[in-house]
Design a protein around this motif. Structure first.
Motif, PDB file in Angstrom:
ATOM      1  N   LYS A  15       0.842  -1.195   0.000  1.00  0.00           N
ATOM      2  CA  LYS A  15       0.000   0.000   0.000  1.00  0.00           C
ATOM      3  C   LYS A  15       0.879   1.247   0.000  1.00  0.00           C
ATOM      4  CE  LYS A  15      -3.698   2.157   2.699  1.00  0.00           C
ATOM      5  NZ  LYS A  15      -4.603   1.998   3.862  1.00  0.00           N
ATOM      6  N   VAL A  16       0.654   2.126  -0.971  1.00  0.00           N
ATOM      7  CA  VAL A  16       1.446   3.354  -1.085  1.00  0.00           C
ATOM      8  C   VAL A  16       0.739   4.512  -0.388  1.00  0.00           C
ATOM      9  CG1 VAL A  16       2.443   5.023  -2.689  1.00  0.00           C
ATOM     10  CG2 VAL A  16       2.471   2.577  -3.244  1.00  0.00           C
ATOM     11  N   GLY A  17      -0.560   4.639  -0.589  1.00  0.00           N
ATOM     12  CA  GLY A  17      -1.324   5.728   0.009  1.00  0.00           C
ATOM     13  C   GLY A  17      -2.616   5.943  -0.757  1.00  0.00           C
TER      14      GLY A  17
ATOM     15  N   THR B  60      -6.998   4.035  -3.738  1.00  0.00           N
ATOM     16  CA  THR B  60      -5.804   3.630  -3.006  1.00  0.00           C
ATOM     17  C   THR B  60      -4.755   3.174  -4.010  1.00  0.00           C
ATOM     18  OG1 THR B  60      -7.142   2.869  -1.143  1.00  0.00           O
ATOM     19  CG2 THR B  60      -4.872   2.108  -1.234  1.00  0.00           C
TER      20      THR B  60
ATOM     21  N   TYR C 189      -1.638  -0.018   7.197  1.00  0.00           N
ATOM     22  CA  TYR C 189      -0.828   1.192   7.127  1.00  0.00           C
ATOM     23  C   TYR C 189      -0.268   1.368   5.714  1.00  0.00           C
ATOM     24  CZ  TYR C 189      -0.466   1.507  12.265  1.00  0.00           C
ATOM     25  OH  TYR C 189      -0.725   1.644  13.598  1.00  0.00           O
ATOM     26  N   GLU C 190       0.243   2.560   5.459  1.00  0.00           N
ATOM     27  CA  GLU C 190       1.017   2.755   4.228  1.00  0.00           C
ATOM     28  C   GLU C 190       2.284   1.904   4.322  1.00  0.00           C
ATOM     29  OE1 GLU C 190       1.738   6.887   3.627  1.00  0.00           O
ATOM     30  OE2 GLU C 190      -0.391   7.400   3.512  1.00  0.00           O
ATOM     31  N   ASP C 191       2.686   1.321   3.207  1.00  0.00           N
ATOM     32  CA  ASP C 191       3.828   0.415   3.114  1.00  0.00           C
ATOM     33  C   ASP C 191       3.500  -0.972   3.671  1.00  0.00           C
ATOM     34  OD1 ASP C 191       6.405   0.265   1.976  1.00  0.00           O
ATOM     35  OD2 ASP C 191       7.328   0.205   3.948  1.00  0.00           O
TER      36      ASP C 191
END
Length: 212
Positions: free
Chosen positions: A9-11, A26, A197-199
């Motif tokens: 997940k990047v953001g 996303t 979470y991101e990342d």
């Protein structure tokens, strides 16, 4: 093979359609992944494909059992492995690469990830309990209230909603739509929010209960 891939997940951002509507998306860095093993009905009793994500380049970062496994398969060691079931045999062979091009814009997918951990929380935050009056003198504010029974059977019922650890669990979100694919940078833009979470690592596959 069923459409499946591992990513991070990047953001979140937004995409504007031609008619001017805004779609929240996303961004996921999906792949490239490598096929590390193919399971068949004859040999293993079921059909599946195992993918590896994030190649490990430093020596000593893989324990001996896993190093032997990767050597036997003839592929480089990878940090994340995930097996995806398939209805029939896979058209992919061990060592082949899988990237975002397996998906098309408009595809419905299921995304699995680990939800954000909230730590130990009370029932108001964990389950949305109303709590008591906020005025002085009530002595009943941010607490669960009565949890037991009378003299018989005099115990707390199993499954009672109580304070405890919140989040940090495996969560799957079904029937999300692929809005855009950027093959040059292996990016997948998915409509809506996904867990984690991101990342954080996420597992993406073709929707099991696809809506028409």
């Amino acid at each position: 093979m069923a459409k499946a891939i591992i990513g991070k997940k990047v953001g979140m951002t937004q995409v504007f359609k031609e008619d001017g509507t805004v779609v929240p998306v996303t961004v996921v860095q999906a792949g490239p992944c490598v096929v590390t093993e193919v399971r068949s009905k004859e040999k293993d009793g079921y059909c599946a494909i195992q993918l590896g994500f994030e190649e490990i380049v430093k020596d000593g970062k893989v324990n001996k059992p896993m190093a032997g496994y990767f050597k036997k398969q003839g592929v480089a060691p990878h940090k994340y492995l995930k097996e995806f079931r398939t209805e029939s045999g896979s058209d992919k062979a061990v060592g082949e690469q899988v990237n975002v091009t397996i998906f098309e814009e408009g595809d419905l997918i299921d995304v699995q990830g680990t939800s954000i951990g909230k730590g130990f929380q009370g029932v108001v935050k964990r389950y949305g309990f109303a709590g008591g009056p906020k005025t002085h003198g009530s002595h009943f504010h941010n607490v669960p209230g009565s949890i037991g029974m009378c003299e018989f059977p005099g115990e707390t019922a199993k499954g009672r909603k109580m304070p405890g650890r919140m989040g940090g669990k495996t969560v799957s979100v079904q029937n999300l739509q692929v809005v855009k694919i950027i093959p040059e940078t292996n990016l997948l833009l998915i409509k809506g929010a996904i867990p984690g979470y991101e990342d954080g690592v996420v597992y993406i596959k073709q929707a099991v209960k696809a809506k028409k």
